[in-house]
Design an enzyme around this catalytic site. Structure first.
Site, PDB file in Angstrom:
ATOM      1  N   HIS A  51       0.896  -0.932   0.214  1.00 55.59           N
ATOM      2  CA  HIS A  51      -0.012   0.321  -0.014  1.00 55.59           C
ATOM      3  C   HIS A  51       0.622   1.316  -0.281  1.00 55.59           C
ATOM      4  CE1 HIS A  51      -1.732   2.995   3.107  1.00 55.59           C
ATOM      5  NE2 HIS A  51      -2.671   3.191   1.611  1.00 55.59           N
ATOM      6  N   HIS A 128       1.382  10.678  -0.835  1.00 53.31           N
ATOM      7  CA  HIS A 128       0.836  10.662   0.311  1.00 53.31           C
ATOM      8  C   HIS A 128       1.388  11.788   0.912  1.00 53.31           C
ATOM      9  CE1 HIS A 128      -0.105   7.506   3.500  1.00 53.31           C
ATOM     10  NE2 HIS A 128      -1.300   8.138   3.395  1.00 53.31           N
TER      11      HIS A 128
END
Length: 328
Positions: A51, A128
């Site tokens: 992830h 992110h």
């Protein structure tokens, strides 16, 4: 005693050894699968994924992503020396490089692509909460070079959560993808088996979340569904995943994410915490759920399972070993 999952030394796969010199036992796990699994479509196999694959190289000097909340943007401008280190602690989900993840056995990479507002015209980064120091082109080239050394391994690359991308940038990225991977790319269609991919010399299935771009390029696949629980507590995450299973699996490739997720309120309430400190103590609980899963065509079967902090426990091994259940 050898695992029944693996083929014998004299199998066809055995004639295609790893060329990289990697000593990781999972570096070539696909080519070492029992031959009866070579004809199982990829969406019925158990495949380990990471992830937010690229967060190991977030840039400490990077601005906060403009997609983040207005409150976080304001805090970053007003108190950068305090805000930036806290954001970084909660943004990093991986510590292994992309090559190290592939060597560890990861075969699904979660690639969040972005163009920084103040960035140069064609430089694409990963994101992110903050942006990476590495560029997308360089990373795709690194993956391609790894695949050349592992000619019977297959990767599923998910380009998703695009940020700051114009139509021109999408076309530029699609062109880069085709130039870098070339004949390694499997055109979209029915989900193939390992044997079919090996015969065709293909090693990459690349899903692209922008539908308009995807439709213009037959080498790109539609977005792969990702079951994201958005939970801080592992018990609630497992409940969410079990609920999704009860609704029935998607028809093609899909991901069950065992990644825990914080929100801004949680971060502000736990300034000394980090995503790593939140995740690691809960890995045994999440790993126990993983080991209970089964791949295959059944409505409650899993396919790709993606996690954080690859290498911190036996996650990759556990996901690969689920394929043994297909032999019974």
């Amino acid at each position: 005693m050898a695992s029944p999952l693996m083929g014998t030394q004299l199998s066809e796969a055995g004639r295609y050894p790893c060329l990289s010199g990697s000593t990781n036992p999972n570096a070539d796990w696909m080519s070492a699968l029992c031959p009866s699994l070579w004809d199982v479509p990829l969406h019925h196999l158990s495949i380990p994924g990471s992830h937010d694959t690229m967060t190991y190289c977030l840039n400490k000097k990077s601005p906060i992503s403009h997609k983040e909340s207005r409150l976080l943007q304001l805090l970053a401008k007003a108190l950068p020396c305090i805000t930036q280190p806290i954001v970084l602690k909660w943004s990093v989900t991986q510590v292994l490089s992309v090559t190290e993840q592939l060597d560890a056995g990861v075969r699904y990479l979660d690639l969040r692509v972005a163009h920084m507002l103040q960035g140069s015209k064609k430089n694409l980064h990963f994101v992110h909460m903050v942006y990476t120091s590495v560029l997308v082109e360089d990373t795709l080239t690194e993956i391609s070079e790894w695949l050349e050394k592992h000619p019977r391994e297959v990767v599923i690359l998910a380009c998703r959560n695009f940020e700051g991308m114009t139509d021109d940038l999408h076309e530029y990225l699609a062109t880069c993808i085709k130039n870098i991977f070339g004949d390694m790319l499997c055109p979209r269609g029915e989900v193939p088996t390992l044997r079919q991919l090996w015969v065709r010399g293909q090693q990459v299935i690349l899903s692209y979340e922008d539908e308009c771009t995807m439709k213009r390029h037959r080498e790109l696949w539609p977005a792969i569904p990702y079951w994201w629980g958005d939970q801080v507590k592992p018990e609630k995450l497992v409940r969410y995943l079990e609920h999704m299973k009860s609704c029935g699996r998607p028809g093609g490739l899909f991901v069950a994410g065992i990644n825990l997720t914080e929100n801004l309120e949680y971060i502000l309430a736990h300034p000394s915490q980090s995503l790593r400190k939140l995740t690691l103590p809960n890995l045994p609980y999440l790993s126990a759920w993983v080991r209970e899963q089964s791949p295959g065509p059944g409505t409650r079967c899993t396919n790709i399972i993606a996690g954080d902090f690859i290498g911190a426990d036996t996650f990759v091994h556990d996901v690969i070993r689920l394929n043994e259940k297909l032999l019974h």
